[in-house]
Design a protein around this motif. Sequence first.
Motif, PDB file in Angstrom:
ATOM      1  N   GLY A  19     -12.520  23.992  53.712  1.00 33.38           N
ATOM      2  CA  GLY A  19     -11.166  24.404  53.020  1.00 33.38           C
ATOM      3  C   GLY A  19     -10.843  23.283  52.093  1.00 33.38           C
ATOM      4  N   ASN A  20      -9.840  23.464  51.431  1.00 37.69           N
ATOM      5  CA  ASN A  20      -9.262  22.586  50.579  1.00 37.69           C
ATOM      6  C   ASN A  20     -10.197  21.896  49.540  1.00 37.69           C
ATOM      7  OD1 ASN A  20      -6.656  22.762  51.744  1.00 37.69           O
ATOM      8  ND2 ASN A  20      -7.559  21.231  53.228  1.00 37.69           N
ATOM      9  N   GLN A  21     -11.120  22.746  48.969  1.00 36.04           N
ATOM     10  CA  GLN A  21     -12.186  22.517  48.171  1.00 36.04           C
ATOM     11  C   GLN A  21     -11.683  21.717  46.605  1.00 36.04           C
ATOM     12  OE1 GLN A  21     -12.900  25.144  49.782  1.00 36.04           O
ATOM     13  NE2 GLN A  21     -14.852  24.935  50.661  1.00 36.04           N
ATOM     14  N   ASN A  22     -10.438  22.205  46.350  1.00 35.22           N
ATOM     15  CA  ASN A  22      -9.986  21.735  44.910  1.00 35.22           C
ATOM     16  C   ASN A  22      -8.912  20.701  45.148  1.00 35.22           C
ATOM     17  OD1 ASN A  22     -11.579  23.574  43.608  1.00 35.22           O
ATOM     18  ND2 ASN A  22     -10.325  25.247  43.889  1.00 35.22           N
ATOM     19  N   LEU A  23      -8.697  20.179  46.380  1.00 34.78           N
ATOM     20  CA  LEU A  23      -7.765  18.998  46.393  1.00 34.78           C
ATOM     21  C   LEU A  23      -8.619  17.767  46.667  1.00 34.78           C
ATOM     22  CD1 LEU A  23      -5.215  20.794  48.995  1.00 34.78           C
ATOM     23  CD2 LEU A  23      -4.949  20.539  46.411  1.00 34.78           C
ATOM     24  N   HIS A  24      -7.977  16.876  45.994  1.00 35.73           N
ATOM     25  CA  HIS A  24      -8.786  15.462  45.729  1.00 35.73           C
ATOM     26  C   HIS A  24      -8.507  14.814  47.050  1.00 35.73           C
ATOM     27  CE1 HIS A  24      -7.779  15.711  41.314  1.00 35.73           C
ATOM     28  NE2 HIS A  24      -9.167  15.811  41.325  1.00 35.73           N
ATOM     29  N   ARG A  25      -7.377  14.789  47.899  1.00 35.57           N
ATOM     30  CA  ARG A  25      -7.140  13.889  48.835  1.00 35.57           C
ATOM     31  C   ARG A  25      -7.085  14.441  50.256  1.00 35.57           C
ATOM     32  NH1 ARG A  25      -2.832  10.313  49.155  1.00 35.57           N
ATOM     33  NH2 ARG A  25      -4.215   9.193  50.269  1.00 35.57           N
ATOM     34  N   ARG A  26      -7.404  15.881  50.286  1.00 38.38           N
ATOM     35  CA  ARG A  26      -7.483  16.737  51.572  1.00 38.38           C
ATOM     36  C   ARG A  26      -8.666  17.196  51.667  1.00 38.38           C
ATOM     37  NH1 ARG A  26      -2.391  18.207  53.701  1.00 38.38           N
ATOM     38  NH2 ARG A  26      -3.494  18.714  55.261  1.00 38.38           N
ATOM     39  N   ALA A  27      -9.336  17.413  52.863  1.00 40.27           N
ATOM     40  CA  ALA A  27     -10.499  18.269  53.168  1.00 40.27           C
ATOM     41  C   ALA A  27     -10.473  18.620  54.554  1.00 40.27           C
ATOM     42  CB  ALA A  27     -11.643  16.925  53.162  1.00 40.27           C
ATOM     43  N   GLU A  28     -11.087  19.911  54.303  1.00 42.76           N
ATOM     44  CA  GLU A  28     -11.002  20.392  56.061  1.00 42.76           C
ATOM     45  C   GLU A  28     -12.886  20.643  56.215  1.00 42.76           C
ATOM     46  OE1 GLU A  28     -10.915  25.156  57.020  1.00 42.76           O
ATOM     47  OE2 GLU A  28      -8.776  24.350  56.906  1.00 42.76           O
ATOM     48  N   ILE A  29     -13.091  20.325  57.321  1.00 38.38           N
ATOM     49  CA  ILE A  29     -14.479  20.257  57.928  1.00 38.38           C
ATOM     50  C   ILE A  29     -14.431  21.231  58.991  1.00 38.38           C
ATOM     51  CG2 ILE A  29     -16.495  19.178  58.821  1.00 38.38           C
ATOM     52  CD1 ILE A  29     -15.484  16.632  57.232  1.00 38.38           C
ATOM     53  N   GLY A  30     -15.312  22.214  59.023  1.00 37.17           N
ATOM     54  CA  GLY A  30     -15.483  23.179  60.369  1.00 37.17           C
ATOM     55  C   GLY A  30     -16.963  22.968  60.787  1.00 37.17           C
ATOM     56  N   LEU A  31     -16.906  23.103  62.112  1.00 39.32           N
ATOM     57  CA  LEU A  31     -18.331  23.116  62.645  1.00 39.32           C
ATOM     58  C   LEU A  31     -18.297  24.108  63.905  1.00 39.32           C
ATOM     59  CD1 LEU A  31     -18.413  21.493  65.894  1.00 39.32           C
ATOM     60  CD2 LEU A  31     -17.970  19.499  64.159  1.00 39.32           C
ATOM     61  N   ALA A  32     -19.549  24.472  64.195  1.00 39.61           N
ATOM     62  CA  ALA A  32     -19.630  25.461  65.452  1.00 39.61           C
ATOM     63  C   ALA A  32     -20.794  24.952  66.352  1.00 39.61           C
ATOM     64  CB  ALA A  32     -20.072  26.771  64.896  1.00 39.61           C
ATOM     65  N   VAL A  33     -21.020  25.185  67.613  1.00 35.54           N
ATOM     66  CA  VAL A  33     -21.899  24.939  68.419  1.00 35.54           C
ATOM     67  C   VAL A  33     -22.075  26.104  69.386  1.00 35.54           C
ATOM     68  CG1 VAL A  33     -22.619  23.365  70.292  1.00 35.54           C
ATOM     69  CG2 VAL A  33     -20.976  22.539  68.631  1.00 35.54           C
TER      70      VAL A  33
END
Length: 97
Positions: free
Chosen positions: A44-58
């Motif tokens: 998420g937030n791919q178009n924002l410079h200073r924000r990021a969302e990282i998702g993971l699954a196990v």
Amino acid sequence: MYVGTLSFDLLLGDVHSLKEKRSLVRPIVAELQRKYAVSAAETGNQNLHRRAEIGLAVVSGDTGHLTDVLDRCERLVAGRPEVELLSVRRRLHSDED
């Protein structure tokens, strides 16, 4: 079978372009994948410079192992000095849900 997911909301430091953002996010995703054999991506937030969302699954057959891996992943991201961890969303699912 159990599935655990984490979603990290990150505030990036002194970033002025999407290229700089990718140079911070990609190593985090790669380290999570390499160290803990999880599926991880910028989600998420791919178009924002200073924000990021990282998702993971196990996926695991044991909730204890699943919780341990999720805890380690959370500590790894929280310990990165170039990002500020704003929030973490954790979900656990079983095949009986």
